[in-house]
Design an enzyme around this catalytic site. Structure first.
Site, PDB file in Angstrom:
ATOM      1  N   SER A  95       0.818  -1.219   0.000  1.00 36.78           N
ATOM      2  CA  SER A  95       0.000   0.000   0.000  1.00 36.78           C
ATOM      3  C   SER A  95       0.842   1.256   0.000  1.00 36.78           C
ATOM      4  CB  SER A  95      -0.910   0.031   1.220  1.00 36.78           C
ATOM      5  OG  SER A  95      -1.847  -0.996   1.147  1.00 36.78           O
ATOM      6  N   THR A 198      -1.478   2.635   4.585  1.00 37.27           N
ATOM      7  CA  THR A 198      -0.789   3.927   4.484  1.00 37.27           C
ATOM      8  C   THR A 198       0.142   4.114   5.678  1.00 37.27           C
ATOM      9  OG1 THR A 198      -2.757   4.878   3.497  1.00 37.27           O
ATOM     10  CG2 THR A 198      -1.239   6.430   4.541  1.00 37.27           C
ATOM     11  N   THR A 216       1.474   6.811   0.589  1.00 31.25           N
ATOM     12  CA  THR A 216       0.570   5.704   0.233  1.00 31.25           C
ATOM     13  C   THR A 216       0.505   5.509  -1.274  1.00 31.25           C
ATOM     14  OG1 THR A 216      -1.664   4.825   0.605  1.00 31.25           O
ATOM     15  CG2 THR A 216      -1.531   7.133   0.024  1.00 31.25           C
ATOM     16  N   ARG A 226      -7.542   9.024  -9.322  1.00 32.30           N
ATOM     17  CA  ARG A 226      -7.967   9.222  -7.932  1.00 32.30           C
ATOM     18  C   ARG A 226      -6.781   9.660  -7.049  1.00 32.30           C
ATOM     19  NH1 ARG A 226      -6.908   6.931  -2.519  1.00 32.30           N
ATOM     20  NH2 ARG A 226      -8.858   6.918  -1.376  1.00 32.30           N
ATOM     21  N   VAL A 227      -7.056  10.653  -6.221  1.00 32.28           N
ATOM     22  CA  VAL A 227      -6.097  11.073  -5.185  1.00 32.28           C
ATOM     23  C   VAL A 227      -6.819  10.951  -3.846  1.00 32.28           C
ATOM     24  CG1 VAL A 227      -4.837  13.048  -4.227  1.00 32.28           C
ATOM     25  CG2 VAL A 227      -4.817  12.634  -6.704  1.00 32.28           C
ATOM     26  N   GLY A 228      -6.151  10.408  -2.844  1.00 28.69           N
ATOM     27  CA  GLY A 228      -6.781  10.231  -1.531  1.00 28.69           C
ATOM     28  C   GLY A 228      -6.455  11.366  -0.573  1.00 28.69           C
ATOM     29  N   THR A 249      -5.192   7.161   8.444  1.00 33.68           N
ATOM     30  CA  THR A 249      -5.151   6.053   7.498  1.00 33.68           C
ATOM     31  C   THR A 249      -6.580   5.589   7.274  1.00 33.68           C
ATOM     32  OG1 THR A 249      -4.204   3.860   7.051  1.00 33.68           O
ATOM     33  CG2 THR A 249      -4.824   4.311   9.312  1.00 33.68           C
ATOM     34  N   GLY A 250      -6.771   4.766   6.253  1.00 36.27           N
ATOM     35  CA  GLY A 250      -8.115   4.273   5.986  1.00 36.27           C
ATOM     36  C   GLY A 250      -8.669   4.876   4.706  1.00 36.27           C
ATOM     37  N   GLY A 252      -9.658   7.241   2.296  1.00 29.55           N
ATOM     38  CA  GLY A 252      -9.324   8.654   2.149  1.00 29.55           C
ATOM     39  C   GLY A 252     -10.520   9.540   1.873  1.00 29.55           C
TER      40      GLY A 252
HETATM   41  N1  GLY Z   1      -5.751   6.891   3.200  1.00 26.35           N
HETATM   42  C1  GLY Z   1      -5.132   6.655   1.974  1.00 26.35           C
HETATM   43  C2  GLY Z   1      -6.014   6.723   0.823  1.00 26.35           C
HETATM   44  O1  GLY Z   1      -7.226   6.612   0.932  1.00 26.35           O
HETATM   45  O2  GLY Z   1      -5.512   6.863  -0.257  1.00 26.35           O
END
Ligand code: GLY
Length: 336
Positions: A95, A198, A216, A226-228, A249-250, A252
């Site tokens: 990840s 992450t 991440t 996609r960007v988190g 984390t988790g 995004g």
């Molecule tokens: N927390 C990282 C993501 O969702 O990309």
């Protein structure tokens, strides 16, 4: 047993002990109110002396690298970049960095940011073929007038500052991508240690200054483009050296809608302990979105070195390291 094995063993042991306690006492350990009283504070009256490192997930080896670096006199930014790069270079961590799982088109795209004790920050989003996005983010912080560089521009900037191109798709991630396509290529938002870890790291040095970094490859098989939350200051990471810092984390998308790490720092500014601030930020997410199956984990440290951690679902572990101990603990969570 090497350090990594020791950490894994400790984390498994703690998981077992925690489950045993729940069984023995029938505790709903993860009720948010119980969480407030179950303090993780390291110190009530005195500042913790000596460097401290707090990281999402089981990243004790990276913690040790950061701690040793600070002990050797390295700056907070250098220590963070060294420790997080170690994780980015590890193909077993799927990840983060090299070997991260690709997007729906089979392309590995990385997000990272860093924020230092002076409030300076740098971020790269959607960067490709650069193995250490945390280093690229640090270059943006130190050598660019901007805060965020994205995609091809971020890569161009990294190359101009001496970084190299690397194919980031490891054989294992390629195989998993092919398997995902074979099974019908359905996107899942499950975010837990099995598919999403992450690294968010907070460092406090012996002078009591605080900085953080986050890196991440984002959700496995995400939409192209996609960007988190991880590279977004105030979402994946926030630092105010007068107050403290938090990282997430988790999933995004949830963190982005709540600016959870900025919220945690604001709650600490208003007098909450790091633990109570993390719990309240998780409660805020639940109250807004009634989320039941998606994971978000938050960690925080304050100016005197108290720490906190909380998550929506069970199974979120964090690693804490100081001069005396290396621990991997499960955070309190809203749902059990
Ligand atoms: N927390 C990282 C993501 O969702 O990309």
């Amino acid at each position: 047993m090497d350090l990594a094995e020791t950490l894994f063993f400790k984390s498994e042991l703690m998981k077992f002990q925690r489950r045993s306690l729940i069984k023995l006492f029938g505790l709903s350990v993860l009720s948010p109110l119980a969480a407030s009283s179950c303090s993780l504070n390291r110190s009530k009256d005195l500042s913790v002396s000596g460097p401290q490192v707090l990281t999402t997930w089981n990243h004790g080896v990276a913690n040790k690298i950061a701690l040793d670096s600070m002990n050797e006199g390295m700056t907070l930014s250098d220590s963070l970049v060294k420790a997080i790069s170690h994780v980015e270079n590890d193909p077993k961590d799927q990840s983060v960095g090299y070997g991260g799982r690709p997007d729906e088109d089979g392309t590995v795209t990385l997000d990272a940011c860093i924020m230092d004790e002076n409030g300076e920050c740098g971020s790269v989003t959607y960067i490709q073929d650069i193995k250490n996005p945390i280093e690229a983010a640090r270059l943006v912080k130190d050598y660019s007038p901007h805060v965020i560089l994205s995609g091809a521009g971020a890569q161009k900037f990294a190359l101009a500052h001496g970084m190299q191109l690397t194919d980031l798709l490891s054989p294992e991630s390629r195989m998993q991508y092919q398997e995902w396509k074979r099974k019908g290529a359905k996107y899942k938002t499950e975010a837990n240690i099995e598919n999403h870890d992450t690294i968010g790291m907070l460092c406090r040095n012996k002078e009591g200054n605080i900085a953080g970094g986050c890196s991440t490859s984002g959700m496995a098989f995400k939409s192209a483009g996609r960007v988190g939350d991880s590279p977004i200051i105030g979402a994946g990471l926030y630092v105010d050296n007068r107050i403290g810092a938090s990282t997430a984390t988790g999933l995004g998308e949830i963190v982005l809608k709540n600016l959870s790490t900025f919220l945690v720092v604001e709650l600490m500014r208003n007098g909450k302990s790091p633990q109570d601030a993390c719990v309240e930020a998780i409660q805020r997410i639940i109250a807004s979105y009634k989320i039941k199956k998606d994971q978000v984990g938050l960690i925080a440290i304050n100016k005197v070195g108290e720490i906190g951690a909380a998550s929506i679902l069970p199974g979120f572990f964090y690693s804490y390291t100081d001069q005396k101990e290396i621990v991997v603990n499960e955070a309190v969570s809203y749902y059990d």
